[in-house]
Write an enzyme that holds these catalytic residues in place. Structure first.
Site, PDB file in Angstrom:
ATOM      1  N   GLU A 187      -2.023   5.968  10.217  1.00 18.79           N
ATOM      2  CA  GLU A 187      -0.977   6.896   9.753  1.00 18.79           C
ATOM      3  C   GLU A 187      -1.582   8.246   9.378  1.00 18.79           C
ATOM      4  OE1 GLU A 187       1.770   5.027   6.965  1.00 18.79           O
ATOM      5  OE2 GLU A 187       2.391   3.598   8.500  1.00 18.79           O
ATOM      6  N   GLU A 310       1.999  -2.133  12.925  1.00 16.07           N
ATOM      7  CA  GLU A 310       2.673  -2.486  11.662  1.00 16.07           C
ATOM      8  C   GLU A 310       4.161  -2.589  11.945  1.00 16.07           C
ATOM      9  OE1 GLU A 310       1.680  -0.266   8.106  1.00 16.07           O
ATOM     10  OE2 GLU A 310      -0.399  -0.030   8.782  1.00 16.07           O
TER      11      GLU A 310
HETATM   12  O1  AHR Z   1       1.709  -2.170   5.198  1.00 12.44           O
HETATM   13  C1  AHR Z   1       1.754  -1.385   4.064  1.00 12.44           C
HETATM   14  C2  AHR Z   1       1.477   0.087   4.339  1.00 12.44           C
HETATM   15  O2  AHR Z   1       2.486   0.602   5.145  1.00 12.44           O
HETATM   16  C3  AHR Z   1       0.225   0.392   5.107  1.00 12.44           C
HETATM   17  O3  AHR Z   1      -0.894   0.456   4.294  1.00 12.44           O
HETATM   18  C4  AHR Z   1       0.532   1.725   5.709  1.00 12.44           C
HETATM   19  O4  AHR Z   1      -0.147   1.945   6.927  1.00 12.44           O
HETATM   20  C5  AHR Z   1       2.032   1.719   5.874  1.00 12.44           C
HETATM   21  O5  AHR Z   1       2.625   2.857   5.400  1.00 12.44           O
END
Ligand code: AHR
Length: 506
Positions: A187, A310
């Site tokens: 991110e 994710e």
């Molecule tokens: O999964 C939790 C968080 O969500 C992670 O650390 C981040 O990459 C995302 O914003």
């Protein structure tokens, strides 16, 4: 009114046509991957309890119950150490004798003291115990190119090649682990450094160059940070400006969250909240399709994978115990998210070649929850286990004529599905009915081929809010499904409201 018309009005009819003659792409097993971050009780308490723990069975501190459950799930790949934590992580702090490891503050998640007792060796041992491929995320935001290049050497280079492999040898590990998957940052448009895409591209190219040899003879699979919304310009910039020989994957993130300022409770929710979550989950289709369209423009040969590293449902954290950051219950709503998202990934198998559910244990949409020595499997675990028949099978493209699940003047597709054929010639069809109250009839045309047996499993429950708890661990679990009937080359079945069904046809 004729009986026929009455039937047509009461029962929702969906039609699926399976193009068995158009099978071409393999569903990568890595679509069924997971994610583990130093966050809340994912690592400490979830995967790792320390080698001095005498009450929870473990090997070198790694929980044996969790490993056994994840092996059963056939988890193919595990991403680590973050997440946001990755861009604060210095791997050298967490190798060598534990008493010498640097204790740091986990500034990403709750400012807790992190003793680094779980580091690279422990993570890679965990992966070996589960037969899962490791996927490491390197620190771009707060680290250096040299640090990343040295991490690659520490885990992958032949013994004796540098002081780094000497340290590995002294730690008790002589042979390299040969880690293939490497994420370059996380991110980077947000917690990974709030970078612009052009800045990130230059950083990426530096990291991707120095982490391996010029021609990448080691075969590292380098994954660039892609967008976390429908920001396809970010993807376009990556694809246009990074030479494809330096790029193996582009990662995207998408969480099914109702409203970032008002996420709602994970198990106490009403139908309006349920509907909004499902709508957000379906957004994965446009995220994936939009990114695929851009990638197709620059990479028609589909060399570069789309990696959804994710995804999952995100609700208010239920901090019962100190340190339970982002801990949430997991209900039939999450089973719906899992089933429909995995169907989307399967159907885009030509480009989506890895995905990682966030997160594996005790954080967000987990497959496992632990409480001291207790461990439970969530509805999401059961969906992932039912779906693992698709791993490495050939995708069978489908056409779906679907009914709508209507709520509050809005609607989403009631039914979604995907199908595949495995190496033994067995066909599997996974179906989800997200409708909160209406059963859905589905007619499946199997196309060519001769089939004469259909069996199946179903995950359903009395209430959408049903979940497994430490007191009642088996409230939601799969059962045999006997409701599918042949009629010529068609199968007809009735999907109960908010249910997941996986059929096996031979
Ligand atoms: O999964 C939790 C968080 O969500 C992670 O650390 C981040 O990459 C995302 O914003």
């Amino acid at each position: 009114m004729s009986t026929f018309l009455l039937f047509e009005q009461c029962s929702a009819q969906n039609k699926i046509a399976i193009a068995t003659d158009k099978a071409k792409d393999t569903i990568s097993r890595n679509i069924y991957g997971h994610f583990a971050e130093h966050l809340g009780r994912c690592i400490y308490g979830g995967f790792y309890v320390g080698e001095n723990n005498k009450t929870i069975p473990n090997k070198n501190g790694i929980r044996l119950d969790v490993v056994a459950a994840l092996k059963k799930l056939k988890i193919p790949v595990l991403r680590w150490p973050g997440g946001c934590f990755a861009d604060n992580y210095h791997w050298k702090d967490a190798v060598g004798p534990k008493k010498n490891r640097k204790q740091i503050e986990n500034v990403s998640w709750g400012n807790k003291r992190e003793d680094n007792s779980f580091g690279t060796n422990e993570f890679l041992q965990l992966c070996e115990m589960m037969n899962a491929e490791p996927y490491l995320a390197v620190n771009v935001g707060g680290g250096t190119v040299q640090e990343a290049a040295e991490w690659v050497q520490y885990v992958n280079h032949a013994n004796g090649t540098s002081y780094l492999t000497d340290i590995r040898h002294q730690s008790g590990r002589t042979k390299p682990w040969n880690v293939k998957y490497w994420g370059v940052g996380n991110e980077s448009w947000d917690c990974g450094g709030h970078m612009t895409v052009d800045y990130y591209i230059n950083e990426y190219k530096k990291y991707a160059t120095f982490m391996t040899s010029y021609s990448n003879t080691e075969g590292l699979f380098r994954i660039a940070v892609g967008p976390g919304t429908e920001d396809f310009n970010w993807t376009e910039a990556l694809m246009r400006n990074i030479p494809l020989r330096m790029l193996d994957g582009v990662s995207i993130h998408h969480y099914s969250v109702i409203d970032w300022n008002k996420k709602g409770h994970s198990s106490l929710f009403n139908e309006a909240q349920y509907f909004k979550t499902i709508k957000q989950a379906y957004r994965m289709e446009s995220m994936v399709a939009g990114n695929c369209a851009v990638m197709d423009k620059y990479d028609p040969g589909k060399k570069v994978a789309l990696v959804v590293d994710e995804w999952g449902g995100w609700y208010e954290s239920q901090v019962n115990v100190k340190g339970d950051i982002l801990f949430q219950q997991n209900t039939m709503r999450d089973a719906m998210i899992a089933g429909l998202t995995l169907n989307i990934f399967n159907n885009h198998a030509d480009r989506v070649r890895m995905a990682n559910l966030a997160q594996c244990v005790n954080v967000l949409q987990s497959v496992i929850l632990t409480k001291e020595e207790k461990m439970i499997l969530t509805p999401t675990y059961h969906v992932m286990e039912m779906y693992n028949v698709h791993q490495d099978a050939v995708l069978l493209p489908i056409t779906l004529t679907k009914e709508k699940y209507v709520f509050g003047g809005d609607s989403v597709d009631a039914v979604n599905a995907s199908a595949s054929k495995d190496k033994n010639g067995m066909m599997h069809i996974s179906l989800v009915n997200v409708d909160a109250s209406k059963p859905q009839t589905v007619k499946i045309n199997l196309g060519g081929g001769v089939y004469n047996s259909v069996t199946g499993k179903v995950l359903k429950s009395a209430q959408l809010q049903d979940c497994n708890t430490f007191e009642n661990p088996d409230v939601v679990k799969p059962k045999e499904f006997t409701g599918a009937k042949f009629s010529g080359n068609e199968i007809e079945l009735n999907l109960p409201p908010f249910s997941v069904v996986v059929l096996e046809v031979k």
